[in-house]
Design an enzyme around this catalytic site. Structure first.
Site, PDB file in Angstrom:
ATOM      1  N   SER A 153       0.777  -1.466  -0.021  1.00 50.52           N
ATOM      2  CA  SER A 153      -0.126   0.022  -0.022  1.00 50.52           C
ATOM      3  C   SER A 153       0.843   1.076  -0.059  1.00 50.52           C
ATOM      4  O   SER A 153       0.855   2.096  -0.702  1.00 50.52           O
ATOM      5  CB  SER A 153      -0.901   0.055   1.215  1.00 50.52           C
ATOM      6  OG  SER A 153      -1.361   1.414   1.169  1.00 50.52           O
ATOM      7  N   SER A 199     -21.145 -12.172   3.908  1.00 42.43           N
ATOM      8  CA  SER A 199     -20.152 -13.383   4.276  1.00 42.43           C
ATOM      9  C   SER A 199     -20.535 -14.607   3.591  1.00 42.43           C
ATOM     10  O   SER A 199     -21.729 -14.698   3.474  1.00 42.43           O
ATOM     11  CB  SER A 199     -20.191 -13.228   5.679  1.00 42.43           C
ATOM     12  OG  SER A 199     -19.490 -14.608   6.062  1.00 42.43           O
ATOM     13  N   TYR A 253      -7.981   2.202  -2.043  1.00 41.62           N
ATOM     14  CA  TYR A 253      -8.845   1.692  -0.922  1.00 41.62           C
ATOM     15  C   TYR A 253      -8.964   2.675   0.233  1.00 41.62           C
ATOM     16  O   TYR A 253      -7.718   2.993   0.734  1.00 41.62           O
ATOM     17  CB  TYR A 253      -8.012   0.218  -0.582  1.00 41.62           C
ATOM     18  CG  TYR A 253      -8.974  -0.480   0.575  1.00 41.62           C
ATOM     19  CD1 TYR A 253     -10.136  -1.260   0.221  1.00 41.62           C
ATOM     20  CD2 TYR A 253      -8.258  -0.651   1.850  1.00 41.62           C
ATOM     21  CE1 TYR A 253     -10.499  -1.811   1.060  1.00 41.62           C
ATOM     22  CE2 TYR A 253      -8.982  -1.259   2.759  1.00 41.62           C
ATOM     23  CZ  TYR A 253     -10.110  -1.844   2.743  1.00 41.62           C
ATOM     24  OH  TYR A 253     -10.805  -2.507   3.563  1.00 41.62           O
ATOM     25  N   ASP A 259       1.757 -25.517  -9.495  1.00 39.46           N
ATOM     26  CA  ASP A 259       1.476 -24.943  -8.085  1.00 39.46           C
ATOM     27  C   ASP A 259       0.225 -24.439  -8.051  1.00 39.46           C
ATOM     28  O   ASP A 259      -0.258 -23.933  -7.283  1.00 39.46           O
ATOM     29  CB  ASP A 259       2.621 -24.317  -7.516  1.00 39.46           C
ATOM     30  CG  ASP A 259       2.992 -23.038  -8.314  1.00 39.46           C
ATOM     31  OD1 ASP A 259       2.352 -22.504  -9.165  1.00 39.46           O
ATOM     32  OD2 ASP A 259       4.102 -22.397  -7.964  1.00 39.46           O
TER      33      ASP A 259
END
Length: 751
Positions: free
Chosen positions: A170, A320, A533, A689
């Site tokens: 950030s 949620s 943000y 992966d």
């Protein structure tokens, strides 16, 4: 399952005390009222002319009116350090990366109408921070092939909001603190990957059509702050079926030749199905759903042109995925994580249904408006009030009860100024007064009655907008935010730099739809966590209840109204064809960051072993559905992130051939020809992966040893012989050189 980590408790609840101690140690007691410094402005017109750009020779201006656009899609790896970097989302200092479940990707889409273009990017990140977007735009501006067509005004970058990725990218204190600083390696991986996904989308441009389809997805989430939602007006709530937004909007991209090149959808659901005890990098349910869709379409992540499927984020601030499943476990597999399985498969299934049934074409021009707005004191004209310098409220310390509850909150959810009265809550009133006093000597503005009154019901816990932690007066969170509206024919995309609650998102969609209706816009989607943000965005009524989301609505009770005012202004300019003022340019804060994490000093191993040697071999034979495990001596994954590569490969042995290899051996007249039989294996890579059936795990052993464990779930494996390869890099303690190595397990059979 409620966490009881003392370090996590310290992180969440004593951030304010730590900040004061840092200030005391450095003597940095300045407030944040300095003028903003310029940061690499990009010279380009609002119109974003595309004349002469790639693909225009086959595309005539105005053809979008017939449903033909210039379209392109691109995808690139943005996976950061897979070991010893704090993860972004849960703010738990104990949660540090230690491996990979799935790689993180940036997925870019470009749409042009022959005169203007737009770029939409969905990135598997916890948040999309301001410095990331601005650095991406700087890289675009430095590329002559891109600079004339794309800039900060028509590039929209949105985060999916996974809580299972490395943080520290950030530049602002509040968001880097729990990661122990700014991790330049992660920042660069993210910026480069987003930029390269845009470049790929540009290189893949071709004439095509965009099909749109909409539906509703039920049974995929619940409102985690229903007491706040219920404070919205009853007549407003009555217009909707529930307290979560179930709308699911999908775009399907198909070239004129009929090639399906990509899909993007927007659906509101928090990616918190994988809990804070997890330390494996993962895209959570949105990244998982993207992988499943791309796998079905035969996507090749190593190719510059392949199918791209983005499950983008919308107004999920109070939604949620764990409502019906209890606290999210750390497990990354469906078998032990029903929340992850439910959210992933439901979104994937709905996307398939809408994609296969899409027949309506988008038609009309591409357009966009963008403006930077200083939210620390923006006048909201219709209300006769203003926003406030940022602050986090007392209920911020409680966390989200459903997704990430604090084991010992300083203040419970729903703590308001009125509830902190000495007669009813003397202990909490004393604590709030005490914590406010800690800040007072360093940042006197925190005691300003006007500042506190501006935040109305919110008791200020962290004065992020007026407190700075360095010599340059940079606040803890950004005061200047980019607001943006993009139009593709009848669809408008609203870039909101926050986690938007259900009702706040509905209000934004409704107001933008009304503003752009005269232009033929009939659908609006909210692209949340976009371009920067600034925490959450709740309605005024929800804010009054000071739930977790309300306490994290940083710019005060009128923030949503201010955003709506600014979006209306952008829409008005779009309708009339006017440009808008760019607004105050945010400053570059990356030069003022610090990193308290140590890098890799050296890698070591036992004297009698080599890097890549196998510590624990797999068994000789497995039944399908068993899990294969192999362990290697290795190096630290920070040495090389294996971007666009893989730390592991599962190889199927398809055959072998025996060859006789001859060479002259010996010395001088004693040389002789020696022949040996060499067995060469013919192998096929079947998993890496980024495939969810594999897991790459790193663990420190002693001071400088690294043990690498690779596991592979064989539930999708065909019968045959296999082996596992590990790729890595190790760092010399003598020279500092970083060198590659490989390790290969013995061959085993799956029946």
């Amino acid at each position: 399952m409620i966490r009881t980590s003392r370090r996590a408790w310290f992180t969440r609840h004593f951030l304010i005390v730590m900040a004061a101690l840092v200030m005391a140690a450095t003597g940095c007691f300045e407030d944040s009222n300095r003028d903003l410094l310029p940061f690499a402005s990009i010279n380009s017109s609002e119109s974003g002319s595309n004349i002469g750009s790639k693909g225009d020779s086959a595309f005539l201006p105005g053809e979008s009116g017939d449903g033909v656009y210039l379209i392109g899609a691109g995808i690139h790896d943005i996976t950061g350090p897979a070991a010893e970097v704090g993860m972004m989302g849960f703010a738990d200092m104990d949660q540090k990366t230690s491996g990979i479940h799935m790689r993180l990707r940036s997925r870019a889409f470009i749409v042009g109408d022959g005169e203007r273009r737009m770029v939409f990017v969905s990135a598997d990140l916890g948040q999309l921070f301001q410095m990331v977007k601005m650095e991406v735009c700087e890289k675009v501006a430095a590329n002559p092939e891109l600079a004339s067509y794309y800039n900060e005004k028509n590039i929209l970058v949105s985060a999916t909001h996974t809580h299972s990725g490395p943080g520290g990218y950030s530049g602002y204190f509040l968001y880097d603190f729990t990661v122990l600083g700014f991790i330049k390696q992660n920042f660069n991986a993210i910026v480069d990957g987003i930029y390269l996904s845009i470049l790929k989308a540009h290189d893949n441009l071709a004439p095509g059509r965009i099909l749109i389809n909409e539906g509703n997805l039920e049974g995929c989430g619940g409102n985690r702050s229903s007491f706040a939602y219920m404070n919205n007006p009853a007549e407003e709530r009555a217009r909707y079926d529930g307290d979560t937004d179930t709308s699911f909007t999908l775009l399907k991209f198909v070239t004129i030749e009929g090639e399906e090149i990509g899909m993007v959808n927007w659906f509101a659901l928090h990616p918190t199905s994988i809990g804070p005890e997890n330390t494996l990098i993962s895209g959570d349910h949105k990244g998982y759903a993207s992988y499943l869709f791309e796998k079905e379409k035969g996507a090749d992540y190593a190719s510059t042109r392949t199918f791209v499927a983005a499950f983008a984020q919308s107004n999920s601030g109070d939604v949620s995925p764990n409502s019906d499943f209890g606290q999210a476990p750390p497990n990354v597999d469906f078998e032990h994580n029903p929340s992850l399985e439910n959210a992933t498969l439901r979104q994937y299934g709905k996307a398939k249904e809408l994609y296969d049934g899409a027949v309506e074409e988008l038609r009309g021009p591409v357009d966009f408006r963008h403006r930077f707005v200083d939210m620390s004191g923006l006048a909201v004209e219709d209300l006769g009030c203003a926003t406030c310098p940022a602050a986090m409220g007392a209920s911020f310390s409680a966390g989200s009860v459903t997704d990430n509850p604090s084991p010992a909150p300083l203040f419970p959810a729903g703590t308001t100024v009125e509830s902190l009265n000495w007669s009813d809550n003397a202990a909490l009133a004393f604590l709030h007064t005490f914590l406010g006093g800690v800040f007072a000597p360093f940042w006197p503005k925190t005691q300003d009655p006007a500042y506190r009154a501006c935040h109305a019901e919110k008791p200020i816990l962290l004065p992020t907008g007026v407190a700075s932690i360095n010599f340059d007066g940079i606040p803890m969170t950004p005061p200047v935010v980019p607001l943006q509206v993009i139009r593709i024919g009848g669809l408008a995309i609203v870039a909101v730099p926050s986690e938007v609650t259900t009702m706040a998102g509905r209000r934004i969609r409704n107001s933008v739809a009304a503003a752009l209706a005269p232009a033929g816009v009939t659908r609006v989607v909210v692209a949340a966590l976009a371009n920067t943000y600034v925490s959450y965005l709740a309605t005024r009524e929800e804010y009054a209840m000071q739930s977790y989301e309300g306490a994290c609505t940083q710019f005060g009770p009128n923030e949503l109204a201010a955003f709506q005012q600014e979006y209306d202004a952008l829409c008005s300019a779009m309708l009339t064809g006017r440009d808008v003022e760019p607004g105050p340019t945010p400053r570059d804060v990356t030069g003022d960051t610090v990193n308290f994490q140590t890098g890799v000093v050296l890698d070591d191993k036992p004297v009698d072993r080599e890097f890549g040697d196998v510590i624990v071999e797999p068994a000789e034979e497995y039944r399908r559905g068993d899990t294969v495990s192999v362990q290697f001596w290795g190096g630290h994954p920070k040495n090389d992130l294996q971007i666009q590569g893989s730390f592991l490969t599962v190889e199927k042995v398809r055959g072998e051939r025996v060859e006789e290899v001859c060479a002259m051996e010996g010395w001088w007249i004693f040389k002789k020809k020696v022949c040996r039989q060499v067995v060469t294996l013919d192998t096929e890579s079947v998993a890496r992966d980024w495939d969810p059936e594999t897991v790459y795990r790193w663990k420190r052993d002693g001071v400088s040893y690294s043990k690498i464990t690779v596991t592979w779930d064989t539930k999708h494996a065909g019968p045959g012989r296999y082996r596992i390869r590990h790729n890595g890099h190790w760092k010399s303690g003598w020279t500092g050189a970083v060198s590659p190595y490989q390790g290969i397990s013995r061959i085993f059979r799956v029946n």
